[in-house]
Each structure stands twice: as C-alpha cells, then as structure tokens.
Write an enzyme that holds these catalytic residues in place. Sequence first.
Site, PDB file in Angstrom:
ATOM      1  N   LYS A  83       0.856  -1.179   0.000  1.00  0.00           N
ATOM      2  CA  LYS A  83       0.000   0.000   0.000  1.00  0.00           C
ATOM      3  C   LYS A  83       0.896   1.234   0.000  1.00  0.00           C
ATOM      4  O   LYS A  83       2.020   1.131   0.476  1.00  0.00           O
ATOM      5  CB  LYS A  83      -0.959   0.028   1.187  1.00  0.00           C
ATOM      6  N   TYR A  90      -3.602   4.580   6.559  1.00  0.00           N
ATOM      7  CA  TYR A  90      -3.982   3.666   7.647  1.00  0.00           C
ATOM      8  C   TYR A  90      -5.246   4.158   8.354  1.00  0.00           C
ATOM      9  O   TYR A  90      -6.131   3.378   8.694  1.00  0.00           O
ATOM     10  CB  TYR A  90      -2.859   3.533   8.674  1.00  0.00           C
TER      11      TYR A  90
END
Lengths: 380, 380
Positions: free
Chosen positions: A146, A231
């Site tokens: 990511k 996140y």
Amino acid sequence: MPDFSATEVTRRRFMTRVGQGVLAANAAGTLLPRAHAQLRVPDPPGKKLGWAVVGLGSLAINQILPAFATCEKSRVVAFVSGHPDKAHKLALRYGVDPKNIYNYHNYDTIRDNPEVDVIYIVLPNGMHAEYTVRGHQAGKHVLCEKPMANNPAECQQMIDAARKADRKLMIAYRCRYEPYNQEAIRIARSGEMGPTQMILADTGFKISDPSVWRLHKQLAGGGSMMDIGIYALNASRYLTGEEPTELHAMIYSTPGDPRFQEVEEHVTFQLRFPSGTLANCSSSYGYFHQSHFRVMGTEARLVMDPATWYSGLHMYKEQGNTIETMDLPVVDHFAAEMDHMSDCVMQNKQPLTPGEEGLRDITIIQAIYRAAESREAVKL
Amino acid sequence: MPDFSATEVTRRRFMTRVGQGVLAANAAGTLLPRAHAQLRVPDPPGKKLGWAVVGLGSLAINQILPAFATCEKSRVVAFVSGHPDKAHKLALRYGVDPKNIYNYHNYDTIRDNPEVDVIYIVLPNGMHAEYTVRGHQAGKHVLCEKPMANNPAECQQMIDAARKADRKLMIAYRCRYEPYNQEAIRIARSGEMGPTQMILADTGFKISDPSVWRLHKQLAGGGSMMDIGIYALNASRYLTGEEPTELHAMIYSTPGDPRFQEVEEHVTFQLRFPSGTLANCSSSYGYFHQSHFRVMGTEARLVMDPATWYSGLHMYKEQGNTIETMDLPVVDHFAAEMDHMSDCVMQNKQPLTPGEEGLRDITIIQAIYRAAESREAVKL
C-alpha cells in the site's frame, strides 16, 4: 458536564479469532465475487508457494524477508533488485538460488521461472502499477504494498491486468491480517458497544531525510496521506464496514521546509458514512509518531494505541466504569498477509484486500486532495 | 512506517505553577487592557467577597455551592432561584441569610444588597445575557457560566453592560484555573516538545433525558457544540495561544431521535491557526463520555485524558521512548475560578477569561454551524 466516577481497570485474556477475522467480509461489508474456478490439482498439505520480492529497500530487508521464517505457506525463492551486490548478499542469507536474482531489465523473464508463484511488489508507490502489470503479464500472482498506486487510473490498470491474466491481485493491508485490528472490527461491528457514533483515527510520524523517495511526488504520489494517513482512512472504512459518502480536508505543509517541496506534510480529514457515523482523522509527516484509533460507541469506546505498528499493539475497551485490556495473539503481520495470499492462490479464493480495496482508498485520497484544494466538501 | 521500540514509562512529580498560570496572557496571547483604576480603599487581607448564585440546578448544587468551602476570597451570601423551597433548604445548609433569597421577579433589587459583590450566573445558556446585563445594571460584578450566551449579539450586550456599569465580567472557563490545563498550556507554548503541529481534542457524553433544557434550542442555543464541544474549541485556542483563521465542520444527528429534534448531536470540526497548526476536534451528545486532548509537537506529544472533568485529570508527555506522567496539585476548579474573580475585583484586574473570551468562542461556534450547513470552509 457529568461527573464520572473513578474507573476500574481489569484485564482479561481473549480467545483468538484470527482465522475467523481473516475470513470476514471486505471493508465495505460486501462479499466479492470469486474468480471463476480454475481446473487444477489441489495443492498437497504443507506446500509452500514460491515468492519473488521486488525491491530490496528497508521494508523488505527489515520486515518482509525475516517474516518468511514464520510463514506456513510461503517461501522466498527470488529477488528483483537494481542492486546486484545487495541481492546476492540477501540471497545467501535467505537461501535464494542466485539464478533467481532478477533486475529491472530482465524482470519479465520471471515468466519462465516455475519456482515463482507470487510476486510481492515492495517498490516506491509510483512504480507499483508498472511492476504489478508486468508481473501479471508474466503469469504471476501479485501482492502489492500500500498505497496501491499513485492514482485511480493506475489502480484500474492493475486490476485489469490481473483479470486479463486470471491471476490474483492483493494489496498489502497488513492490519487486516493481525488479531488486534480483526478483533476491533468484530467489536465495532457487533454492536456490543452500541452503534458506532464516531471513528477517531490519527496516524503519522516525523520524516527526517529530505532525500527519501517518499517525499518525491512522482515516486510517492503524495505525502503523508498516501503513506501513513491511508492507515487512518482504511481503518475508518474497515471499522465501520461502510464507504464514505462525503468528506472535508485541510492540508498544511511548513513553508520553506525542504522535505515538503513536492508533497504535503499534515492532513486532517473528516468522513461521513451512510449510517451517520463520522470519522475525524489526521495524517502527518511532521508530528511525533502516532498510531491512535478510537471507536466511539454509545455505550463504550475501543482505544487502540499503537494501532498499526509492526508489533507491540495495545487495545482496550472502556465501558461503564471498566477498562478491559485485550491480550491477543501476537503474529507477524507480514507472514500473516503473505500466507493469506498463498492460501488464496492455492484455494482459488479472492483475497480479503483485493485490488478493488486499494482502488477505493486511492480514489478517496484523491478526493481528500481535491477537498483541501477547493475548501469545499467533496461528495463521493 | 518506522519500527518504534518499546516505550519506557517513568513518573515524576511536578512543582506547582498554579499562580503563574493564572497570571498568564489570555487565550489569544495578547494582554487585555485593564479597566481604568477605580478609587477605592484596598481590601484587608483575608477578606472574602460576597457571592450570589443565580440558578440552583445540578451544577450549582453539586459543584459550585460545595466549592465555596475551599474558597479563600469568596463566600456565598445570596441565592436567586425560581424554587423558594429548594433555595431555603440550601440557605440553611450553606448559612445564607433567608432575606438574601431572591426570585427572578425581584432579582433587580439585589442592587440594594451591599453584601453581594459578585453574581454567578448558572442558568440555561439562553438566559445568560439577560441575567448578566441585569446583574451589571444592579451594580454587581458577574461571573457567567460557559457558553457565554446563545449568539455573538447577546455576548456583545453583556460586554457592553459590564463596560457601562464599570464592573467585571468573567466567563467560567474553569479549565484555565486548574493546574493540569495550565501546565499543558505552558508545555505546548514553551516549545519543549518542538513546535506544535496539531491539536486533537475530543469531548462529549451521551445525553439521556430528552426533556433537559440542554436539548432545547431557545434555552441552549445549540447542541453538543455549545455545551461540551466548546471545551475542545477553547482548548485548541488556549493550547496554541492563537485564533483560528479558517474552519470546516460536519454535523450529524440521529434522525427521529427525540433528543435531537432542536439541537445537534455530533460535530466534527477542523481549525487552521496562523502558525500553520491544525486542530481536529469532535463534540458529541451521543457517544460514550470522552474528554481527550493531544498536543502533537515535532518531538513529543502531550496527552490529557480526562482533560476537562471536574476531578481525576490525567496527563502525560511522551517523548523519545519515555512516558512522563504528571502528578499536579488537585484543586477544586470552581473554587479556583471564583477566587480568581474575587481577586480581580479586589485588585481591579481584568479576569483571565473576560467576556471577550466568551464572545470569541461563540463567534467561532456560529461559524462552525455555518460551515456545516454550507459544506464549505468558513474564513474567520
């Protein structure tokens, strides 16, 4: 303001629900369609798939390569690197056959290597799309770090390449594969704290070296939001099990700071979810490190701090006058996510965090940048 | 994401700086002009000013009246209440002469009572302006509960009335008069954690009874933002020592909930300060009680939880790998603020939190409501 009495602190040990969590629905709460069944012989018990790690930076060296030691279904068999010396040293340490060391020029010949089943892309963000697509074109399954890519168009290219090659594509949202965040998802969605009213999620750290690729737009796609704020964004989605419909954002980067010539430093963003839940989040490359989630129910709160670090996660639930600290099994996040990917390949299952999941975050991050620029709410 | 090592926890006892904090500059960091000196004989040492408490609801009964026992410069000598039975019972308990019990009709005759120096307005928000103005017109000094009033126009009327009567007006921002928040201000503004990058402030509780005045627009002026979110707003201002220049907000109230027919339930709001500091705040009448502030410096973070309760405040600083918990003197917040007011009257000083301070918060809260309504940033 009510006068709240002293809080009793207790601790109890929780049963693990690791497998159960991994098999849960995806962040949006919907079940994704399985790829059509492939005709193949079932893998023998104990079989480990062969993995190629693409990009031997600090994340690969310090986290991913050591994690293979605890994998049950994954083993490292190849490297792709622009630094042959480093690759050969690591090959010696991890028992990788030197013939399985590739560079960025001969990367595509990995198609001819039957030892490699899965490719793990650990390159700078701006290189994810190209190396994922080339990996799929080489007939391999791909796990990509990511954030998925620099923009939604690149994400879509990756999804399309996987579909065309009939191979799996998974994004490395490791928090979805470790017990604390899995238990948090279960608690938040179970209603045991009453309906979730608000998500508060703050993630950041102070970045020091102005020369790192994370501070260069072309390689990173953006600043703290892409790297660490993702996140908080992803958690807001997986803790609610919903997709945001509207957002606001503010950005501030210290003027003249050499670190923030190309990408942003601080972001605050607010999300509205269909159930009415609001999320209030922050992301930073400038403040003292932080990884703090709170799920605010009507009857209780769940606090995670640190919520997303590689180890040492801490979580408690405060309800009434009781604080219940949760001791959950500690797993290697990278081993857990790699084994999930191997399992999906072997079982022909859709990964919990497929390319579509990465695309959603990148689409929302682009909207966050637009909202900050326009100073208006953006509808999604 | 960097891998942070385990954190060492230590505890040390801090020296009190109570007096120093009280004498600090106001939230905006500017010194306010003193009222012109009055010709009067200095008060003898040990003198206590006489106070009238207007409104005998739960805040007065449970917090304010008991606080007089620890006041050094303030004593309760009169009540103003619409409930004579309750007033007489409390008069007996607190030694108030029954002749000093007023009701809302004969309130203005308090001008003829030389025992009363200061009036403390503890009425619903929508009554603050009227009873403050009438108090000043009766020649008394006034301490008024937060939020100052329902809107900026009412606040201005109160400020004007105080000026015209040449009497003090102070808003009861009790957190400014207790050691934890005072020490937090000192730390945040000292630079010892590096420059403040972000303020995270979340305040709320679950309101239960739909009939309480706090849920009625005319009496409360608004919902959670006016009552409890104002703590997060005020803290963002006093911890930075700056005034916000721009804000965003989102509001959500549960449809059909009888509690939120007139006022809002949840608010998230984001503030931008001139130095670049961003504040990310929330306010709620619907989530589990919360009072959580974090000051994010480049080198450390200061965490307060609970940050604003009447007692039991907890604060620690996390810097490097060390957590330093702060044990500060515990004071009665209400006694501290009342004695500050008495001291300002006796010394002819401007209170730390004068009417202008209350007006600033109400002006910003109105902008928060406008921003939520328009879904656009509001410049201040």
